[in-house]
Every structure is written in C-alpha cells, then in structure tokens.
Design a protein around this motif. Structure first.
Motif, mmCIF file in Angstrom:
data_model
loop_
_atom_site.group_PDB
_atom_site.id
_atom_site.type_symbol
_atom_site.label_atom_id
_atom_site.label_comp_id
_atom_site.label_asym_id
_atom_site.label_seq_id
_atom_site.Cartn_x
_atom_site.Cartn_y
_atom_site.Cartn_z
ATOM 1 N N LEU A 191 136.723 14.358 105.022
ATOM 2 C CA LEU A 191 135.966 13.434 105.862
ATOM 3 C C LEU A 191 134.499 13.409 105.461
ATOM 4 C CD1 LEU A 191 135.986 11.503 108.254
ATOM 5 C CD2 LEU A 191 135.662 13.482 109.767
ATOM 6 N N ALA A 192 133.921 14.569 105.160
ATOM 7 C CA ALA A 192 132.528 14.608 104.701
ATOM 8 C C ALA A 192 132.358 13.802 103.424
ATOM 9 C CB ALA A 192 132.092 16.062 104.484
ATOM 10 N N LEU A 193 133.328 13.894 102.524
ATOM 11 C CA LEU A 193 133.283 13.133 101.280
ATOM 12 C C LEU A 193 133.339 11.639 101.561
ATOM 13 C CD1 LEU A 193 133.349 13.144 98.154
ATOM 14 C CD2 LEU A 193 135.843 13.276 98.318
ATOM 15 N N ALA A 194 134.237 11.221 102.447
ATOM 16 C CA ALA A 194 134.378 9.797 102.759
ATOM 17 C C ALA A 194 133.107 9.239 103.377
ATOM 18 C CB ALA A 194 135.563 9.588 103.700
ATOM 19 N N LEU A 195 132.499 9.981 104.289
ATOM 20 C CA LEU A 195 131.291 9.496 104.956
ATOM 21 C C LEU A 195 130.105 9.460 104.000
ATOM 22 C CD1 LEU A 195 131.622 11.293 108.419
ATOM 23 C CD2 LEU A 195 132.343 8.993 107.769
ATOM 24 N N GLU A 196 130.125 10.318 102.998
ATOM 25 C CA GLU A 196 129.039 10.336 102.006
ATOM 26 C C GLU A 196 129.178 9.202 101.005
ATOM 27 O OE1 GLU A 196 127.468 13.158 98.307
ATOM 28 O OE2 GLU A 196 128.900 13.952 99.782
ATOM 29 N N VAL A 197 130.403 8.906 100.582
ATOM 30 C CA VAL A 197 130.630 7.975 99.478
ATOM 31 C C VAL A 197 130.750 6.524 99.943
ATOM 32 C CG1 VAL A 197 132.272 7.323 97.666
ATOM 33 C CG2 VAL A 197 131.685 9.734 98.026
ATOM 34 N N PHE A 198 131.464 6.301 101.043
ATOM 35 C CA PHE A 198 131.787 4.931 101.464
ATOM 36 C C PHE A 198 130.787 4.476 102.518
ATOM 37 C CE2 PHE A 198 135.651 6.981 99.957
ATOM 38 C CZ PHE A 198 136.074 6.087 98.996
ATOM 39 N N THR A 199 129.660 3.953 102.050
ATOM 40 C CA THR A 199 128.553 3.619 102.940
ATOM 41 C C THR A 199 128.330 2.118 103.075
ATOM 42 O OG1 THR A 199 127.000 3.850 101.086
ATOM 43 C CG2 THR A 199 127.375 5.799 102.481
ATOM 44 N N ARG A 200 128.811 1.312 102.142
ATOM 45 C CA ARG A 200 128.633 -0.137 102.220
ATOM 46 C C ARG A 200 129.880 -0.770 102.852
ATOM 47 N NH1 ARG A 200 127.385 0.690 96.811
ATOM 48 N NH2 ARG A 200 129.111 -0.673 96.162
ATOM 49 N N ALA A 201 129.711 -1.954 103.395
ATOM 50 C CA ALA A 201 130.803 -2.607 104.119
ATOM 51 C C ALA A 201 132.037 -2.776 103.242
ATOM 52 C CB ALA A 201 130.340 -3.956 104.663
ATOM 53 N N GLU A 202 131.837 -3.245 102.004
ATOM 54 C CA GLU A 202 132.992 -3.461 101.132
ATOM 55 C C GLU A 202 133.672 -2.148 100.768
ATOM 56 O OE1 GLU A 202 129.289 -3.586 98.391
ATOM 57 O OE2 GLU A 202 129.859 -4.174 100.429
ATOM 58 N N GLN A 203 132.890 -1.070 100.643
ATOM 59 C CA GLN A 203 133.473 0.239 100.363
ATOM 60 C C GLN A 203 134.266 0.746 101.564
ATOM 61 O OE1 GLN A 203 129.741 2.249 99.440
ATOM 62 N NE2 GLN A 203 130.407 2.510 97.305
ATOM 63 N N GLN A 204 133.740 0.532 102.742
ATOM 64 C CA GLN A 204 134.418 0.993 103.944
ATOM 65 C C GLN A 204 135.720 0.225 104.182
ATOM 66 O OE1 GLN A 204 131.198 0.587 106.777
ATOM 67 N NE2 GLN A 204 130.415 2.646 106.360
ATOM 68 N N ASN A 205 135.703 -1.086 103.912
ATOM 69 C CA ASN A 205 136.947 -1.859 103.992
ATOM 70 C C ASN A 205 137.968 -1.343 102.998
ATOM 71 O OD1 ASN A 205 136.508 -3.859 106.045
ATOM 72 N ND2 ASN A 205 135.077 -4.895 104.681
ATOM 73 N N ARG A 206 137.509 -1.029 101.800
ATOM 74 C CA ARG A 206 138.399 -0.504 100.766
ATOM 75 C C ARG A 206 139.002 0.831 101.206
ATOM 76 N NH1 ARG A 206 141.503 -1.118 96.056
ATOM 77 N NH2 ARG A 206 141.246 0.708 94.704
ATOM 78 N N MET A 207 138.187 1.692 101.807
ATOM 79 C CA MET A 207 138.684 2.990 102.240
ATOM 80 C C MET A 207 139.708 2.848 103.355
ATOM 81 S SD MET A 207 138.709 6.181 101.768
ATOM 82 C CE MET A 207 140.315 6.500 102.489
ATOM 83 N N LEU A 208 139.484 1.932 104.278
ATOM 84 C CA LEU A 208 140.458 1.711 105.352
ATOM 85 C C LEU A 208 141.779 1.187 104.786
ATOM 86 C CD1 LEU A 208 138.193 0.167 108.131
ATOM 87 C CD2 LEU A 208 139.250 2.435 108.134
ATOM 88 N N GLU A 209 141.696 0.361 103.749
ATOM 89 C CA GLU A 209 142.906 -0.148 103.113
ATOM 90 C C GLU A 209 143.647 0.970 102.391
ATOM 91 O OE1 GLU A 209 145.526 -3.432 102.034
ATOM 92 O OE2 GLU A 209 144.102 -2.983 103.640
ATOM 93 N N ILE A 210 142.913 1.873 101.762
ATOM 94 C CA ILE A 210 143.535 3.009 101.082
ATOM 95 C C ILE A 210 144.224 3.919 102.096
ATOM 96 C CG2 ILE A 210 143.015 5.152 99.830
ATOM 97 C CD1 ILE A 210 140.836 3.516 98.332
ATOM 98 N N LEU A 211 143.566 4.162 103.217
ATOM 99 C CA LEU A 211 144.178 4.999 104.248
ATOM 100 C C LEU A 211 145.438 4.327 104.792
ATOM 101 C CD1 LEU A 211 144.140 7.539 105.932
ATOM 102 C CD2 LEU A 211 142.522 6.436 107.494
ATOM 103 N N GLN A 212 145.409 3.006 104.932
ATOM 104 C CA GLN A 212 146.602 2.300 105.382
ATOM 105 C C GLN A 212 147.722 2.413 104.355
ATOM 106 O OE1 GLN A 212 147.000 0.664 108.551
ATOM 107 N NE2 GLN A 212 149.086 1.017 107.792
ATOM 108 N N PHE A 213 147.361 2.367 103.071
ATOM 109 C CA PHE A 213 148.348 2.561 102.002
ATOM 110 C C PHE A 213 149.058 3.900 102.163
ATOM 111 C CE2 PHE A 213 148.602 4.796 97.807
ATOM 112 C CZ PHE A 213 149.718 4.154 97.292
ATOM 113 N N LYS A 214 148.304 4.947 102.435
ATOM 114 C CA LYS A 214 148.912 6.266 102.619
ATOM 115 C C LYS A 214 149.779 6.294 103.873
ATOM 116 C CE LYS A 214 149.788 10.659 102.273
ATOM 117 N NZ LYS A 214 148.732 11.641 102.602
ATOM 118 N N LEU A 215 149.325 5.665 104.944
ATOM 119 C CA LEU A 215 150.134 5.584 106.152
ATOM 120 C C LEU A 215 151.428 4.821 105.891
ATOM 121 C CD1 LEU A 215 147.214 4.810 108.608
ATOM 122 C CD2 LEU A 215 148.626 6.871 108.691
ATOM 123 N N ASP A 216 151.336 3.758 105.075
ATOM 124 C CA ASP A 216 152.532 2.985 104.712
ATOM 125 C C ASP A 216 153.556 3.866 103.996
ATOM 126 O OD1 ASP A 216 151.228 0.774 105.743
ATOM 127 O OD2 ASP A 216 150.772 -0.112 103.791
#
Length: 251
Positions: A191-216
C-alpha cells in the motif's frame, strides 16, 4: 469509478479498499464453504485448485523482483518468496498448504501432480503470472493489493471451518493462521508503494483497473470450481466422465 482529478493519498487508499466489494469472499462458492454448506468434494476441489495458485505466488514475486531495479524494494519483496518456499530450515506456505490438503483427505502426491487443477483455474493463475512478468514492476507489485482483504478471509475460515467441518484435521489450519500476520505486513509495504507511485489521475485509474484484474482472477477461479463441483459440469462433461483436460505446465 473513473478518477478525473488526482485523489489525495487518503482518498486513493479508500478507493482501493472499496474494491473489497468484489473480493471473492462474496462469491457463492466461498459463502457456501463459510456457512458449512460445502460438500467434502467441494472443499477438496477448492484446496487442490488453490494449491496451483499457491505454487505460483513465488513465481509471480520472482518476476516482480527480476524487473525491479531498486535494491531496497527487492530486500523487502524477497520475504514473500521465503514465506511461501520456506527458508533456513523453516517450512513455508506451500508446505503448509500441502498439510491442509492432507487434512482434508488429499494425498500429497495428488496435489503435487496438479492433475486436479481445472483448466479455468490454470488459465486464470497463468494470466496473473504472465502479467507480473510483462508489466512494469510497480504495477505488478501493486496487483498484490488484494492482500488488503486477505486477513478477513483467512479469519473467516478459522472461525467457521472447525465448527462446520469437524472431519478436517486441526493441523490443516496452520496456513491460515500464519497468513494473518504475513498479509498485514505485506499490505503495509504494498500500500505504501501504491500511494507513493500512483499519484496522477490516469495512474490511479490504471491501478484500480489492475486491482480489478486481480479480483477477476480470484473470482474466475471460483466460477470454474462452481461449474465442476457444485453444478457437476466439469470440462468435457458432455463427452466423458473422465478427467481429460491437460494437467502439466506447458510454458
């Protein structure tokens, strides 16, 4: 959820945690196991198929490390591999899962042979490992953030299974107990890594999509098990009652 303006770290963390609504703890197959409604075959089928996932976790983490140029991150991340493979004479999570298999009545050699792994499960898990190999290391690392929800699912098994399935031997529960603390530690780092790296809107959308991929992936694994063990429609059920799908790692 589509992010149009970058979220604060706290808001982004909440957006990640909100994905827990799609965690496989809510899948009917898992609910049935929790409520004591699963048959012995369904429990055994789940253990055998999840074993394939367990054995691939170190491969996924090794792929992340292979793509990561940061030594400090690698020093932390390598602990995940040791947790599963074992180290310094200590047995790891894979051995603990083999003990779970024996506790539910599966022979160790059967689990290791992977012959019970359904193709839908194999395809889903392989997709996860291949993503980790091909994505940049930060994205691959943060795909592991389903760990945010893992302590709850492990605790639910410890709370309900001994009550509902007295035929499962007590030593089989060691994996779930060990992961309570390990998952919390891994969440803190990921979580610390995610909050440090994904700071822009497009990055955050990408991260949410990746997390959804894992949930899928996790949900799809239970879909395959539902077809095979709840609906009695395993692959090729209209052609043969024999296990006829491929049972080896081809790549």
């Amino acid at each position: 959820m589509i992010i149009t303006e970058a979220l604060s770290p706290a808001a982004f963390e909440q957006a990640l945690r909100d994905k827990g609504a799609f965690y496989h703890i809510h899948h009917p197959y898992h609910i049935a196991m929790h409520n004591g409604e699963a048959t012995r075959e369904q429990i055994q089928g789940w253990v055998a198929n999840r074993f394939y996932y367990q054995t691939n976790i170190p491969l996924k983490d090794a792929a992340i490390m292979a793509n990561c140029p940061d030594a400090a991150t690698r020093r932390k991340w390598v602990q995940r591999i040791l947790d599963h493979d074992g180290s310094n004479g200590h047995e790891g999570g894979i051995e603990a899962w083999l003990q779970l298999g024996e506790a539910v009545g599966l022979e160790r050699d059967v689990l290791l042979s992977e012959k019970l792994v359904l193709p839908g499960v194999r395809f889903a898990v392989d997709a996860y490992v291949n993503f980790a190999r091909r994505a940049n290391w930060q994205e691959a690392a943060c795909s592991s953030l389903t760990e945010l929800f893992a302590p709850q699912i492990h605790q639910s098994r410890l709370d309900s299974w001994p009550q509902h399935y007295p035929w499962i031997k007590e030593e089989g529960y060691f994996y779930f107990r060990s992961r309570l603390s390990q998952a919390n530690r891994d969440v803190e780092h990921g979580l610390a890594l995610a909050l440090e790296v994904f700071t822009r809107a497009e990055q955050q959308n990408r991260m949410l999509e990746i997390l959804q991929f894992k949930l899928d992936i996790l949900w799809t694994m239970l879909d395959a098990m539902t077809m095979a063990y709840a609906l009695q429609r395993p692959p090729y059920h209209t052609v043969t009652d024999q296990v006829s799908w491929h049972s080896t790692r081809l790549v």
